[in-house]
Design an enzyme around this catalytic site. Structure first.
Site, PDB file in Angstrom:
ATOM      1  N   CYS A 118      40.317  41.575  47.858  1.00  0.00           N
ATOM      2  CA  CYS A 118      39.805  42.703  47.077  1.00  0.00           C
ATOM      3  C   CYS A 118      38.847  43.558  47.908  1.00  0.00           C
ATOM      4  O   CYS A 118      38.842  44.791  47.799  1.00  0.00           O
ATOM      5  CB  CYS A 118      39.088  42.196  45.825  1.00  0.00           C
ATOM      6  SG  CYS A 118      40.175  41.642  44.508  1.00  0.00           S
TER       7      CYS A 118
ATOM      8  N   CYS B 263      48.399  39.197  41.740  1.00  0.00           N
ATOM      9  CA  CYS B 263      47.269  38.638  40.997  1.00  0.00           C
ATOM     10  C   CYS B 263      47.274  39.037  39.521  1.00  0.00           C
ATOM     11  O   CYS B 263      46.242  38.929  38.845  1.00  0.00           O
ATOM     12  CB  CYS B 263      45.952  39.061  41.649  1.00  0.00           C
ATOM     13  SG  CYS B 263      45.757  38.482  43.344  1.00  0.00           S
TER      14      CYS B 263
ATOM     15  N   CYS C  26      46.905  44.325  40.969  1.00  0.00           N
ATOM     16  CA  CYS C  26      47.883  44.090  42.032  1.00  0.00           C
ATOM     17  C   CYS C  26      48.941  43.095  41.547  1.00  0.00           C
ATOM     18  O   CYS C  26      48.650  42.182  40.775  1.00  0.00           O
ATOM     19  CB  CYS C  26      47.186  43.544  43.277  1.00  0.00           C
ATOM     20  SG  CYS C  26      46.100  44.737  44.084  1.00  0.00           S
TER      21      CYS C  26
ATOM     22  N   CYS D 240      36.583  42.609  40.484  1.00  0.00           N
ATOM     23  CA  CYS D 240      36.867  42.522  41.916  1.00  0.00           C
ATOM     24  C   CYS D 240      35.861  41.625  42.604  1.00  0.00           C
ATOM     25  O   CYS D 240      36.185  40.953  43.578  1.00  0.00           O
ATOM     26  CB  CYS D 240      36.854  43.921  42.535  1.00  0.00           C
ATOM     27  SG  CYS D 240      38.240  44.931  41.995  1.00  0.00           S
TER      28      CYS D 240
END
Length: 244
Positions: free
Chosen positions: A121, A205, A202, A228
Site C-alpha cells: 500500500c 486484496c 485492489c 491503507c
C-alpha cells in the site's frame, strides 16, 4: 483566515462554521474559499465514488481529480474510471502511479502484496498520493462515518499532520443517502457492486461480501487491516504511529 494560519486553527474554524451544513455547501466552500487553498479531489472510482464525482462535476468540472492506479486494480475499475470521466465531463483528471524505479527496487516481481500488504500500500498508493498532494493545500475524500468504527467521529474538515486540510463532504451520509442520490441522478454503478463488492480496492486484496457482513469486510479479509495503514509524517513512512 489566511493560509498562513496554522492548519489546526483553520480546521477548527471550518468545522464550527459548517457543522450544520450539508455536503454541497461544504464542497462548494472547499473549492472556492481562499482560506482552504488549492484543492484536489482524490477518487478511487470505487463503489460509491460517483456521488462525489458528480457533485464536483456540477460545482466545477475543472477541479483536479487524482486517481491512483496501483496497477493492481480490477479491470472493471479502470473501465469505470474512463466511463465516468467522459460522462461527467471531468476535464482535469490526473492518473498517478508508483515510479518505475520504486517498483523495481521494492516489488520487482509484483508479489509484495502476498507477504506485506502495508508495504505494498505504501509503494503503490500512499507514497504516490503524498507526492501528488504535495502540490495542494487541501484534498477532498469520500470517507464516511458509517464505513467503519475508525471513522465514527469523522468531521467535515481534518488536520493532516499540520501540512494540509483533508475534506470529507459526505462524512454524515449513510448508505441509503448514497443509493438515493445515485438513483435520483441516474448515475452508473461500478459493475462489481452487483457481484457482491460494496467496497472495492485492489484485486488481490478485495473479496466479495456476504449478506449481513460489514460493507468493508471484503477489504484485506482475515487481517486486522482496515485502512491503507501507512501515512507520511515529516517525510517518513509511519506504521501504526511509529516512524519507520
Amino acid at each position: 483566515m489566511p493560509l498562513s494560519d496554522p492548519v489546526q486553527k483553520r480546521v477548527e474554524a471550518l468545522n464550527a462554521r459548517y457543522k450544520h451544513h450539508g455536503a454541497t455547501a461544504v464542497l462548494e466552500h472547499a473549492l472556492k474559499d481562499a482560506e482552504v487553498g488549492k484543492t484536489a479531489l482524490v477518487s478511487s472510482f470505487g463503489a460509491e465514488s460517483v456521488v462525489l464525482l458528480h457533485l464536483v462535476s456540477v460545482i466545477d468540472r475543472t477541479t483536479p481529480v487524482v486517481f491512483i492506479d496501483t496497477e493492481m486494480l480490477f479491470a472493471e475499475t479502470l473501465a469505470y474510471q474512463q466511463e465516468l470521466t467522459e460522462r461527467l465531463h471531468l476535464s482535469n483528471v490526473h492518473i498517478i502511479r508508483a515510479s518505475e524505479e520504486a517498483k523495481k527496487l521494492e516489488d520487482p516481481d509484483g508479489t509484495l502484496h502476498q507477504f506485506n500488504t502495508d508495504a505494498c500500500c505504501a509503494l503503490r498508493k500512499t507514497i504516490p498520493l503524498q507526492n501528488a498532494l504535495s502540490h495542494y493545500d487541501a484534498w477532498i475524500t469520500g470517507r464516511k462515518r458509517y464505513q467503519s468504527g475508525t471513522r465514527a467521529a469523522l468531521d467535515f474538515f481534518e488536520n493532516e499532520d499540520d501540512i494540509r486540510i483533508k475534506i470529507n463532504p459526505l462524512a454524515h451520509w449513510n448508505s441509503s443517502d448514497l443509493q438515493d442520490y445515485m438513483a435520483e441522478n441516474r448515475l452508473p454503478r461500478h459493475p462489481l457492486v452487483a457481484k457482491g463488492y460494496p467496497s472495492i480496492g485492489c484485486a488481490p486484496c478485495t473479496t466479495p461480501v456476504a449478506e449481513g457482513e460489514d460493507p468493508r469486510a471484503g477489504r484485506w479479509r482475515n487481517t486486522q487491516k482496515e485502512e491503507c495503514g501507512i501515512h507520511i509524517v515529516d517525510g517518513k513512512v509511519v506504521r501504526n504511529g511509529q516512524a519507520a
